[in-house]
Design a protein around this motif. Sequence first.
Motif, PDB file in Angstrom:
ATOM      1  N   ARG A  90       0.831  -1.204   0.000  1.00 30.13           N
ATOM      2  CA  ARG A  90       0.000   0.000   0.000  1.00 30.13           C
ATOM      3  C   ARG A  90       0.868   1.258   0.000  1.00 30.13           C
ATOM      4  NH1 ARG A  90      -3.100  -2.925   3.795  1.00 30.13           N
ATOM      5  NH2 ARG A  90      -2.180  -1.688   5.506  1.00 30.13           N
ATOM      6  N   LEU A  91       1.917   1.238   0.842  1.00 33.84           N
ATOM      7  CA  LEU A  91       2.813   2.396   0.886  1.00 33.84           C
ATOM      8  C   LEU A  91       3.547   2.580  -0.438  1.00 33.84           C
ATOM      9  CD1 LEU A  91       4.346   2.036   4.478  1.00 33.84           C
ATOM     10  CD2 LEU A  91       2.695   3.752   3.699  1.00 33.84           C
ATOM     11  N   PHE A  92       3.936   1.481  -1.079  1.00 30.85           N
ATOM     12  CA  PHE A  92       4.701   1.548  -2.329  1.00 30.85           C
ATOM     13  C   PHE A  92       3.822   1.990  -3.483  1.00 30.85           C
ATOM     14  CE2 PHE A  92       6.450  -0.350  -6.189  1.00 30.85           C
ATOM     15  CZ  PHE A  92       7.771   0.046  -6.113  1.00 30.85           C
ATOM     16  N   GLU A  93       2.636   1.388  -3.597  1.00 32.44           N
ATOM     17  CA  GLU A  93       1.801   1.632  -4.769  1.00 32.44           C
ATOM     18  C   GLU A  93       1.102   3.001  -4.716  1.00 32.44           C
ATOM     19  OE1 GLU A  93      -0.812  -1.665  -4.883  1.00 32.44           O
ATOM     20  OE2 GLU A  93       0.734  -3.101  -5.575  1.00 32.44           O
ATOM     21  N   HIS A  94       0.685   3.420  -3.523  1.00 30.65           N
ATOM     22  CA  HIS A  94      -0.089   4.650  -3.407  1.00 30.65           C
ATOM     23  C   HIS A  94       0.749   5.850  -2.964  1.00 30.65           C
ATOM     24  CE1 HIS A  94      -3.671   2.273  -4.070  1.00 30.65           C
ATOM     25  NE2 HIS A  94      -3.315   1.454  -3.066  1.00 30.65           N
ATOM     26  N   ASN A  95       2.035   5.718  -2.952  1.00 31.65           N
ATOM     27  CA  ASN A  95       2.896   6.816  -2.548  1.00 31.65           C
ATOM     28  C   ASN A  95       2.883   7.885  -3.642  1.00 31.65           C
ATOM     29  OD1 ASN A  95       5.129   8.459  -1.587  1.00 31.65           O
ATOM     30  ND2 ASN A  95       5.720   6.635  -0.398  1.00 31.65           N
ATOM     31  N   LEU A  96       2.833   9.128  -3.246  1.00 32.86           N
ATOM     32  CA  LEU A  96       2.828  10.235  -4.217  1.00 32.86           C
ATOM     33  C   LEU A  96       4.197  10.441  -4.847  1.00 32.86           C
ATOM     34  CD1 LEU A  96       0.585  12.812  -2.316  1.00 32.86           C
ATOM     35  CD2 LEU A  96      -0.062  11.209  -4.128  1.00 32.86           C
ATOM     36  N   ALA A  97       5.228   9.980  -4.154  1.00 38.56           N
ATOM     37  CA  ALA A  97       6.575  10.091  -4.715  1.00 38.56           C
ATOM     38  C   ALA A  97       6.819   8.941  -5.672  1.00 38.56           C
ATOM     39  CB  ALA A  97       7.602  10.084  -3.593  1.00 38.56           C
ATOM     40  N   CYS A 136       7.820  -0.667  -9.895  1.00 38.14           N
ATOM     41  CA  CYS A 136       7.664   0.779  -9.741  1.00 38.14           C
ATOM     42  C   CYS A 136       6.212   1.080  -9.431  1.00 38.14           C
ATOM     43  CB  CYS A 136       8.129   1.522 -10.978  1.00 38.14           C
ATOM     44  SG  CYS A 136       7.081   1.214 -12.426  1.00 38.14           S
ATOM     45  N   ASN A 137       5.968   2.261  -8.887  1.00 35.39           N
ATOM     46  CA  ASN A 137       4.584   2.647  -8.589  1.00 35.39           C
ATOM     47  C   ASN A 137       4.043   3.528  -9.709  1.00 35.39           C
ATOM     48  OD1 ASN A 137       5.971   4.983  -8.127  1.00 35.39           O
ATOM     49  ND2 ASN A 137       5.255   5.286  -6.017  1.00 35.39           N
ATOM     50  N   GLU A 138       2.760   3.904  -9.572  1.00 35.26           N
ATOM     51  CA  GLU A 138       2.113   4.691 -10.610  1.00 35.26           C
ATOM     52  C   GLU A 138       2.733   6.086 -10.753  1.00 35.26           C
ATOM     53  OE1 GLU A 138      -2.010   4.804  -9.794  1.00 35.26           O
ATOM     54  OE2 GLU A 138      -2.327   2.651 -10.185  1.00 35.26           O
TER      55      GLU A 138
END
Length: 334
Positions: A267-274, A288-290
Motif C-alpha cells: 500500500r505504501l509503495f503503490e499509493h505513494n505520491l513520490a 515501480c509505482n504509478e
Amino acid sequence: DVYKRQRFLEVVEHPTPNPFQIPLTSIAELGAYRAEGRLGHRLRTGGVVTAITAEGALYLYDDGSSAQVTTYGRYAAQVGDRVEAVGFYDARDGRPAIVQAVVRVVGRGALPAPAAIELKAPLKPELDMMPARVAGTDVREAGQDRAIVLQAGDRVFAVDLPPGIDGSWTNFGKGAVVAVSGLCLLHREEGEASLRILTRSPADFEVLVHPPYLTRDRVLLALAGLFACAGAATLWGASLRRRVAAQTQQIRQTLEHEARAESRYRRLFEHNLAALLRLRPDAEILDCNEAAARLLGFDRPEALIGSSIVDRCAYPEYAAVLLKPKPEGGPQEV
C-alpha cells in the motif's frame, strides 16, 4: 550329697572300657531289644550311612532295615560310609533310633538302589527311612532356595538339600518336573502320611521337563510392560500433539504478521505520491509505482518493468549514479 549317698549305690555291671566291644545288634533286631526291657543299656549297631541331616543326625541302612542315629560329638562319617554306632535305643516318631551315640567309620558300603514311589497310591510304612526316587512339579515361588517344594497330583512334599550345599542352583523354575532321589521320611498326622526327601548331593536331582516359558509371572510382567509402553506412547502422543499445535500456531502467527507487513508495504509503495522504483544492479526495473510511471511518461507501471532506467532517464548524467551497485549487491530503490 552325692558322695554321702554312695553307700546306697551298688554297681551291678561295670561298663565296657571299649564301647565298640559291645556285641553287635543288627538294625532289624532293635525292635526286639526294646521288647526285652533293656532300654537302659547301651547297644552297638551298624550300617551304611544313607543320609545326613542339617542337624547332624545319621540314617543307617543294613539288610533291608533303617535307623536314625543322633550323636553328641563330632564324627567324620559321610554318605556311603559303613559305620558303627554305640548309644541308647529310642523310638522317635515311631521309628527306631539310637541317641547319645558315638560313631566310628569301619569302611565303605554299597548304597541301596532307590525305590520308585507312585504318589497316587497310599504311602506304605515300609518306605520310611528307605532310599526312594519320586518325581514332582516345582511349585516354589521365586527366592525360595533351601526347601524345595514339589507336587505330584494332589500330594505336596518337601525336598531337603544336603548340609553345606548352596541352593541357588536349584532354581529349576516354577512348573518344571523334577525327579529326586534320596531318603524317604514319612510323618503321620491324623492318619495322613506326609512325605519328605533328604537328598545327598546335586546328582540326586534330574530335570525331566523344563518349565514353560510363558509362566503366569512372565505373562503378567509382559502385560505390565505392554500397558506401560501404551501409556508412555499415549503420553508421548499427547505431548507431541501439543508441541505440533503450538508450533503450528506460531507459524500461522508469523505468516499472518508477514502478510500484514507485505500488505502495508504494497500500500505504501503503490499509493505513494513520490516516484518509487526497485532496480537491479544493472539498472533493470524490477518494480515501480504509478507515480514513477507517470513521471516517465507511461500510463501503467507494468510498461516499465523489465526495461532499463538508463533508456528511460531524461538526464544521462544520472545513469552513472543509478548504475553504481549497492555494497550488498541487491536491488535498490530510487
